[in-house]
Design an enzyme around this catalytic site. Structure first.
Site, PDB file in Angstrom:
ATOM      1  N   ASP A   1     -25.244  95.695  28.068  1.00 43.47           N
ATOM      2  CA  ASP A   1     -24.580  95.490  29.370  1.00 43.47           C
ATOM      3  C   ASP A   1     -25.418  96.202  30.440  1.00 43.47           C
ATOM      4  O   ASP A   1     -26.288  97.022  30.119  1.00 43.47           O
ATOM      5  CB  ASP A   1     -23.151  96.051  29.341  1.00 43.47           C
ATOM      6  CG  ASP A   1     -22.388  95.797  30.642  1.00 43.47           C
ATOM      7  OD1 ASP A   1     -22.663  94.787  31.319  1.00 43.47           O
ATOM      8  OD2 ASP A   1     -21.517  96.612  30.996  1.00 43.47           O
ATOM      9  N   SER A   2     -25.072  95.935  31.697  1.00 40.56           N
ATOM     10  CA  SER A   2     -25.734  96.642  32.795  1.00 40.56           C
ATOM     11  C   SER A   2     -25.374  98.130  32.763  1.00 40.56           C
ATOM     12  O   SER A   2     -26.114  98.961  33.265  1.00 40.56           O
ATOM     13  CB  SER A   2     -25.285  96.051  34.127  1.00 40.56           C
ATOM     14  OG  SER A   2     -23.878  96.211  34.264  1.00 40.56           O
TER      15      SER A   2
ATOM     16  N   CYS B   1     -15.106  90.466  33.782  1.00 36.09           N
ATOM     17  CA  CYS B   1     -16.166  91.485  33.773  1.00 36.09           C
ATOM     18  C   CYS B   1     -15.717  92.530  32.760  1.00 36.09           C
ATOM     19  O   CYS B   1     -14.566  92.983  32.803  1.00 36.09           O
ATOM     20  CB  CYS B   1     -16.318  92.104  35.168  1.00 36.09           C
ATOM     21  SG  CYS B   1     -17.338  93.604  35.193  1.00 36.09           S
ATOM     22  N   THR B   2     -16.621  92.890  31.860  1.00 37.98           N
ATOM     23  CA  THR B   2     -16.226  93.777  30.759  1.00 37.98           C
ATOM     24  C   THR B   2     -15.836  95.179  31.238  1.00 37.98           C
ATOM     25  O   THR B   2     -15.084  95.876  30.554  1.00 37.98           O
ATOM     26  CB  THR B   2     -17.352  93.859  29.714  1.00 37.98           C
ATOM     27  OG1 THR B   2     -18.588  94.157  30.376  1.00 37.98           O
ATOM     28  CG2 THR B   2     -17.491  92.543  28.968  1.00 37.98           C
ATOM     29  N   HIS B   3     -16.310  95.566  32.412  1.00 41.35           N
ATOM     30  CA  HIS B   3     -15.909  96.876  32.951  1.00 41.35           C
ATOM     31  C   HIS B   3     -14.402  96.935  33.209  1.00 41.35           C
ATOM     32  O   HIS B   3     -13.778  97.989  33.081  1.00 41.35           O
ATOM     33  CB  HIS B   3     -16.610  97.146  34.287  1.00 41.35           C
ATOM     34  CG  HIS B   3     -18.013  97.665  34.171  1.00 41.35           C
ATOM     35  ND1 HIS B   3     -19.080  96.872  33.866  1.00 41.35           N
ATOM     36  CD2 HIS B   3     -18.504  98.925  34.339  1.00 41.35           C
ATOM     37  CE1 HIS B   3     -20.185  97.604  33.852  1.00 41.35           C
ATOM     38  NE2 HIS B   3     -19.864  98.856  34.140  1.00 41.35           N
TER      39      HIS B   3
ATOM     40  N   CYS C   1     -21.730  91.339  28.772  1.00 37.44           N
ATOM     41  CA  CYS C   1     -21.746  91.328  30.237  1.00 37.44           C
ATOM     42  C   CYS C   1     -21.596  89.880  30.691  1.00 37.44           C
ATOM     43  O   CYS C   1     -22.439  89.037  30.348  1.00 37.44           O
ATOM     44  CB  CYS C   1     -23.084  91.912  30.709  1.00 37.44           C
ATOM     45  SG  CYS C   1     -23.308  91.865  32.502  1.00 37.44           S
ATOM     46  N   ASN C   2     -20.537  89.605  31.419  1.00 36.62           N
ATOM     47  CA  ASN C   2     -20.308  88.238  31.906  1.00 36.62           C
ATOM     48  C   ASN C   2     -21.413  87.813  32.874  1.00 36.62           C
ATOM     49  O   ASN C   2     -21.829  86.663  32.889  1.00 36.62           O
ATOM     50  CB  ASN C   2     -18.968  88.153  32.645  1.00 36.62           C
ATOM     51  CG  ASN C   2     -17.787  88.307  31.716  1.00 36.62           C
ATOM     52  OD1 ASN C   2     -17.158  87.337  31.343  1.00 36.62           O
ATOM     53  ND2 ASN C   2     -17.489  89.528  31.335  1.00 36.62           N
ATOM     54  N   THR C   3     -21.862  88.772  33.692  1.00 36.15           N
ATOM     55  CA  THR C   3     -22.857  88.449  34.718  1.00 36.15           C
ATOM     56  C   THR C   3     -24.191  88.069  34.064  1.00 36.15           C
ATOM     57  O   THR C   3     -24.785  87.041  34.407  1.00 36.15           O
ATOM     58  CB  THR C   3     -23.038  89.659  35.663  1.00 36.15           C
ATOM     59  OG1 THR C   3     -21.757  90.127  36.055  1.00 36.15           O
ATOM     60  CG2 THR C   3     -23.844  89.294  36.882  1.00 36.15           C
TER      61      THR C   3
ATOM     62  N   TYR D   1     -25.292  94.712  38.249  1.00 38.40           N
ATOM     63  CA  TYR D   1     -25.976  93.416  38.257  1.00 38.40           C
ATOM     64  C   TYR D   1     -25.279  92.425  39.206  1.00 38.40           C
ATOM     65  O   TYR D   1     -25.919  91.549  39.761  1.00 38.40           O
ATOM     66  CB  TYR D   1     -25.929  92.798  36.852  1.00 38.40           C
ATOM     67  CG  TYR D   1     -26.973  93.283  35.867  1.00 38.40           C
ATOM     68  CD1 TYR D   1     -27.851  94.320  36.165  1.00 38.40           C
ATOM     69  CD2 TYR D   1     -27.070  92.671  34.608  1.00 38.40           C
ATOM     70  CE1 TYR D   1     -28.790  94.740  35.236  1.00 38.40           C
ATOM     71  CE2 TYR D   1     -28.012  93.071  33.680  1.00 38.40           C
ATOM     72  CZ  TYR D   1     -28.872  94.113  33.985  1.00 38.40           C
ATOM     73  OH  TYR D   1     -29.802  94.513  33.057  1.00 38.40           O
ATOM     74  N   GLY D   2     -23.973  92.573  39.341  1.00 38.31           N
ATOM     75  CA  GLY D   2     -23.153  91.510  39.945  1.00 38.31           C
ATOM     76  C   GLY D   2     -23.362  91.238  41.412  1.00 38.31           C
ATOM     77  O   GLY D   2     -22.866  90.244  41.941  1.00 38.31           O
TER      78      GLY D   2
HETATM   79  N1  DGL Z   1     -19.918  94.409  32.790  1.00 37.31           N
HETATM   80  C1  DGL Z   1     -20.633  93.498  33.661  1.00 37.31           C
HETATM   81  C2  DGL Z   1     -19.951  92.132  33.582  1.00 37.31           C
HETATM   82  O1  DGL Z   1     -19.262  91.863  32.614  1.00 37.31           O
HETATM   83  C3  DGL Z   1     -20.795  94.122  35.005  1.00 37.31           C
HETATM   84  C4  DGL Z   1     -21.863  93.537  35.830  1.00 37.31           C
HETATM   85  C5  DGL Z   1     -22.428  94.432  36.917  1.00 37.31           C
HETATM   86  O2  DGL Z   1     -23.225  95.288  36.583  1.00 37.31           O
HETATM   87  O3  DGL Z   1     -22.104  94.188  38.105  1.00 37.31           O
HETATM   88  O4  DGL Z   1     -20.109  91.296  34.436  1.00 37.31           O
END
Ligand code: DGL
Length: 269
Positions: free
Chosen positions: A14-15, A185-187, A77-79, A46-47
């Site tokens: 993930d990011s 978003c996994t966060h 990470c979805n992004t 990343y988003g």
């Molecule tokens: N956990 C990332 C996701 O699922 C976060 C992306 C980010 O860094 O903005 O999209």
């Protein structure tokens, strides 16, 4: 499958800290496996970046995991999944599982009402999400809710600022019409309880973590690639890597893993 391949770890990427919500689910559902987690913290979030930038950062970070020897990869990470999953699959010859907003279970929930998708601006702009939107928008009204800046607040662990952010965010949503909220978003899994408290009771909050882990489990099983070593049993075996400041990111990752293993991320209804 090559001999000994099943003993290799599973890579998770993930990011930053968000993918640890998926890692927690992996550890709970496949406790015999070893894991290496990569947080590209030097380049997070990343988003709010461009598609080309996230694509090249993702391929680069996955390359570092691949160099360590992994038998499968979860892009938690979805992004990164939205923009880079095809490039990653084209470059690395192992099973690669991505994430996408769990609209299907939200639609199949059976409750009528709007479905809100919380995600990063980039995820909601991308073709992958547009295709998902068109697929399900005939069955329910889907509202996109981009959340720039929320990833940073979650990683800074500032409870009151997270609450203020969510209050302001949902003040623009007609909450009485909403049946479910999809965490794209996994966060956001780490603030499921905060979201539930801000929106009030009766709204289902859905994430795709368990579905993703089940999918990986089926793939590893079909390839006879699960780790069945008895000595590994029920020992949490996770190594953390990061492009960021090791002295800060490794303890932060450990804290987030403890939270993920403690919280079940289940529907708070
Ligand atoms: N956990 C990332 C996701 O699922 C976060 C992306 C980010 O860094 O903005 O999209």
């Amino acid at each position: 499958m090559k001999k000994g391949q099943n003993l290799l770890p599973i890579g998770v990427f993930d990011s930053g800290m968000g993918g640890i919500s998926v890692l927690g689910e992996l550890v709970k559902m496949m406790p015999n496996e070893k894991y290496i987690y990569m947080a590209d913290s030097a380049n997070a979030p990343y988003g709010t970046k461009t598609c080309d930038c996230v694509r090249s950062l993702s391929v680069n970070a996955v390359g570092m995991l691949f160099a360590r020897g992994i038998k499968a990869l979860v892009v938690a990470c979805n992004t990164a999944t939205s923009v880079a999953i095809n490039d990653i699959r084209g470059k690395f010859n192992i099973p690669v599982i991505g994430m996408e907003p769990a609209l299907k279970p939200a639609v199949e929930n059976g409750k009528t009402g709007d479905i809100v998708v919380m995600a990063t601006p980039l995820t909601l702009k991308e073709e992958k999400f547009k295709a998902l939107f068109s697929r399900f928008n005939t069955e329910a009204s889907i509202i996109r809710l981009p959340c720039p800046g929320l990833v940073e607040l979650i990683e800074s662990e500032t409870e009151s600022e997270i609450r203020n952010y969510l209050q302001e965010l949902f003040s623009h949503v007609r909450i009485t019409k909403v049946s479910s909220i999809v965490l794209g978003c996994t966060h956001y899994c780490f603030i499921k309880e905060d979201i539930a408290q801000v929106v009030g009771p009766g709204i289902r909050i859905v994430d795709g973590n368990a579905g993703t882990v089940r999918h990986l489990m089926n793939i590893l099983q079909a390839r006879h690639s699960l780790n069945s070593r008895p000595e590994q049993q029920n020992k949490v075996d996770v190594e953390f890597l990061t492009t960021g400041d090791i002295s800060k990111i490794i303890p932060l990752s450990q804290r987030f893993l403890e939270r993920a293993l403690r919280d079940s991320f289940i529907d708070p209804l």
